[in-house]
Design a protein around this motif. Sequence first.
Motif, PDB file in Angstrom:
ATOM      1  N   GLN A 294       0.732  -1.229   0.017  1.00 21.60           N
ATOM      2  CA  GLN A 294       0.110  -0.156   0.025  1.00 21.60           C
ATOM      3  C   GLN A 294       1.175   1.162   0.043  1.00 21.60           C
ATOM      4  O   GLN A 294       0.277   2.387  -0.426  1.00 21.60           O
ATOM      5  N   VAL A 295       2.012   1.285   0.526  1.00 24.86           N
ATOM      6  CA  VAL A 295       2.847   2.456   0.439  1.00 24.86           C
ATOM      7  C   VAL A 295       3.525   2.800  -0.990  1.00 24.86           C
ATOM      8  O   VAL A 295       3.370   3.669  -1.249  1.00 24.86           O
ATOM      9  N   LEU A 296       3.795   1.451  -1.564  1.00 26.70           N
ATOM     10  CA  LEU A 296       4.579   1.829  -2.948  1.00 26.70           C
ATOM     11  C   LEU A 296       3.083   2.284  -3.913  1.00 26.70           C
ATOM     12  O   LEU A 296       3.476   3.309  -4.677  1.00 26.70           O
ATOM     13  N   ALA A 297       2.033   1.612  -3.816  1.00 25.27           N
ATOM     14  CA  ALA A 297       0.809   2.080  -4.500  1.00 25.27           C
ATOM     15  C   ALA A 297       0.480   3.540  -4.281  1.00 25.27           C
ATOM     16  O   ALA A 297       0.046   4.021  -5.291  1.00 25.27           O
ATOM     17  N   GLY A 298       0.610   3.794  -3.088  1.00 25.52           N
ATOM     18  CA  GLY A 298       0.150   5.210  -2.650  1.00 25.52           C
ATOM     19  C   GLY A 298       1.157   6.291  -2.919  1.00 25.52           C
ATOM     20  O   GLY A 298       0.826   7.548  -2.622  1.00 25.52           O
ATOM     21  N   GLY A 299       2.523   6.011  -3.277  1.00 27.78           N
ATOM     22  CA  GLY A 299       3.241   6.920  -3.742  1.00 27.78           C
ATOM     23  C   GLY A 299       4.390   7.287  -2.596  1.00 27.78           C
ATOM     24  O   GLY A 299       5.220   8.204  -2.715  1.00 27.78           O
ATOM     25  N   GLY A 300       4.190   6.697  -1.549  1.00 21.41           N
ATOM     26  CA  GLY A 300       5.061   6.817  -0.560  1.00 21.41           C
ATOM     27  C   GLY A 300       6.461   6.271  -0.601  1.00 21.41           C
ATOM     28  O   GLY A 300       7.197   7.160  -0.239  1.00 21.41           O
ATOM     29  N   ALA A 301       6.752   5.360  -1.078  1.00 18.03           N
ATOM     30  CA  ALA A 301       8.018   4.935  -1.594  1.00 18.03           C
ATOM     31  C   ALA A 301       8.721   5.781  -2.693  1.00 18.03           C
ATOM     32  O   ALA A 301       9.789   6.107  -2.540  1.00 18.03           O
ATOM     33  N   ASP A 302       7.884   6.294  -3.656  1.00 14.65           N
ATOM     34  CA  ASP A 302       8.410   7.258  -4.585  1.00 14.65           C
ATOM     35  C   ASP A 302       8.819   8.557  -3.678  1.00 14.65           C
ATOM     36  O   ASP A 302      10.007   9.044  -4.034  1.00 14.65           O
ATOM     37  N   ALA A 303       8.244   9.045  -2.942  1.00 13.15           N
ATOM     38  CA  ALA A 303       8.524  10.007  -2.262  1.00 13.15           C
ATOM     39  C   ALA A 303       9.723  10.118  -1.241  1.00 13.15           C
ATOM     40  O   ALA A 303      10.535  10.817  -0.985  1.00 13.15           O
ATOM     41  N   ALA A 304       9.948   8.793  -0.731  1.00  9.35           N
ATOM     42  CA  ALA A 304      11.124   8.390   0.043  1.00  9.35           C
ATOM     43  C   ALA A 304      12.323   8.110  -0.934  1.00  9.35           C
ATOM     44  O   ALA A 304      13.780   7.910  -0.463  1.00  9.35           O
ATOM     45  N   GLY A 305      12.061   7.942  -2.428  1.00 11.78           N
ATOM     46  CA  GLY A 305      13.050   7.830  -3.222  1.00 11.78           C
ATOM     47  C   GLY A 305      13.636   6.390  -3.197  1.00 11.78           C
ATOM     48  O   GLY A 305      14.707   6.034  -3.636  1.00 11.78           O
ATOM     49  N   VAL A 306      12.749   5.371  -2.667  1.00 12.16           N
ATOM     50  CA  VAL A 306      13.028   4.081  -2.636  1.00 12.16           C
ATOM     51  C   VAL A 306      12.447   3.228  -3.666  1.00 12.16           C
ATOM     52  O   VAL A 306      12.260   1.943  -3.610  1.00 12.16           O
ATOM     53  N   ALA A 307      11.341   3.761  -4.699  1.00 14.79           N
ATOM     54  CA  ALA A 307      10.330   2.956  -5.198  1.00 14.79           C
ATOM     55  C   ALA A 307      11.292   1.897  -6.103  1.00 14.79           C
ATOM     56  O   ALA A 307      10.959   0.666  -6.237  1.00 14.79           O
ATOM     57  N   ASP A 308      12.257   2.370  -6.820  1.00 15.15           N
ATOM     58  CA  ASP A 308      12.991   1.419  -7.788  1.00 15.15           C
ATOM     59  C   ASP A 308      13.560   0.225  -6.987  1.00 15.15           C
ATOM     60  O   ASP A 308      13.763  -0.763  -7.387  1.00 15.15           O
ATOM     61  N   ALA A 309      14.340   0.473  -5.825  1.00 13.81           N
ATOM     62  CA  ALA A 309      14.438  -0.473  -5.029  1.00 13.81           C
ATOM     63  C   ALA A 309      13.683  -1.448  -4.515  1.00 13.81           C
ATOM     64  O   ALA A 309      14.075  -2.579  -4.380  1.00 13.81           O
ATOM     65  N   CYS A 310      12.439  -0.957  -4.127  1.00 13.40           N
ATOM     66  CA  CYS A 310      11.167  -1.749  -3.981  1.00 13.40           C
ATOM     67  C   CYS A 310      10.986  -2.858  -4.661  1.00 13.40           C
ATOM     68  O   CYS A 310      11.022  -3.986  -4.635  1.00 13.40           O
ATOM     69  N   ARG A 311      11.110  -2.415  -6.051  1.00 11.36           N
ATOM     70  CA  ARG A 311      10.732  -3.499  -7.284  1.00 11.36           C
ATOM     71  C   ARG A 311      12.071  -4.333  -7.794  1.00 11.36           C
ATOM     72  O   ARG A 311      11.709  -5.290  -8.311  1.00 11.36           O
ATOM     73  N   GLY A 312      13.211  -3.957  -7.267  1.00  9.32           N
ATOM     74  CA  GLY A 312      14.320  -4.439  -7.868  1.00  9.32           C
ATOM     75  C   GLY A 312      15.569  -4.778  -6.868  1.00  9.32           C
ATOM     76  O   GLY A 312      16.288  -5.816  -7.472  1.00  9.32           O
ATOM     77  N   ARG A 313      15.465  -4.613  -5.754  1.00  8.14           N
ATOM     78  CA  ARG A 313      16.479  -4.956  -4.948  1.00  8.14           C
ATOM     79  C   ARG A 313      15.948  -5.722  -3.827  1.00  8.14           C
ATOM     80  O   ARG A 313      15.133  -4.998  -2.927  1.00  8.14           O
ATOM     81  N   ASP A 314      16.532  -6.765  -3.424  1.00 10.50           N
ATOM     82  CA  ASP A 314      16.081  -7.485  -2.103  1.00 10.50           C
ATOM     83  C   ASP A 314      16.410  -6.909  -0.997  1.00 10.50           C
ATOM     84  O   ASP A 314      17.789  -6.427  -0.784  1.00 10.50           O
ATOM     85  N   PRO A 315      15.534  -6.603  -0.063  1.00 15.46           N
ATOM     86  CA  PRO A 315      15.871  -5.821   1.088  1.00 15.46           C
ATOM     87  C   PRO A 315      16.503  -6.831   2.245  1.00 15.46           C
ATOM     88  O   PRO A 315      16.968  -6.164   3.376  1.00 15.46           O
ATOM     89  N   GLY A 316      16.795  -7.804   2.066  1.00 16.72           N
ATOM     90  CA  GLY A 316      17.583  -8.678   3.048  1.00 16.72           C
ATOM     91  C   GLY A 316      16.617  -9.559   3.977  1.00 16.72           C
ATOM     92  O   GLY A 316      15.482  -9.518   3.906  1.00 16.72           O
TER      93      GLY A 316
END
Length: 336
Positions: A294-316
């Motif tokens: 819901q954070v990515l869909a609502g734009g929160g990840a974009d605002a934090a500058g991590v949307a690309d990381a959410c879609r492409g980088r394993d958070p561990g």
Amino acid sequence: MTPSPAAPEATGAPLLSARGLHVAFPGRHGAPSARAVDGVDLDIHPGEIVALVGESGCGKTTLARALLGLVEPTAGRVTFDGRPLEYSGRSLKAYRRRVQLVLQDPSGSLNPRHTVYDAVAEGLRIHGHGGDERAAVAGALARAGLRPPERFFLRYPHELSGGQRQRVVIAGALVLEPELLVADEPVASLDASVRGEILSLLLRLRAELGLSALVVTHDLGLAWNIADRVAVMYLGRIVETGAVEQILTAPRHPYTTALLSVLPESPGERVVLTGEPPDPSRIPPGCRFHVRCQVLAGGGADAAGVADACRGRDPGVPDGSGTAQVACHWAHARKG
């Protein structure tokens, strides 16, 4: 809602530990393997109650079965009391005397043709108990809250209430004097009035016997009432872990927030997750939750500058040590 009485702070070596645990099931007709458990680190310390929480199908029951030695991991290891778990028949038999399973459905766990006495004594007979069987059975029933125990010896499961049947199942685990209980949805099939009694029993057993427990549940309200620590599981991995008060009052992972939002006592708005959890044989890249987040869909990840990381980088993966940890790019960006 008051959290459960806390155990002493976990220090020293864990009683049970999983490191890099994977369990995969082969796909049909050449399809990719289903990664039911996909890299889990988890510690349970002496006297500690840990709640393993997540939706149905997230892998929590498979993880519990792997910790019990009922499923051999594809990779990784389980250690108990400092020793690696071995999968020979003799080693597993000795291990299961110290680690006992309590299933969610007492009706399915109890043979309808066996008396309560035989049901509780079964473990003693399997493991070659050399002492006074009658005294051991009576003691286990009494500890499970069935008193006087002799009154229940010759009863059959259909003559008992649901709460009494669950107490018989717990007595059957206690009779071997284990150090750890793995309880899979231990109150899911019980009426609300009985749920609290069984949870209070588990807390009393921890206080009196020093038992540790892993409680597998989809119910974060149950976790609040019994656990010292919570591990939240999604699509084969633990995505957030920490002390129960911290996780349930200030969750950091969007998935934890969504699970909490459906509780009647939740102060925030209800979060409705879109879609179903992905197929464990086709886990998405990046954060495995991003397709429903819901954070990515609502734009929160974009605002934090991590949307690309959410879609492409394993958070561990949280390291299982018990400290508060979260596998979420957005949560780390907010903290930073």
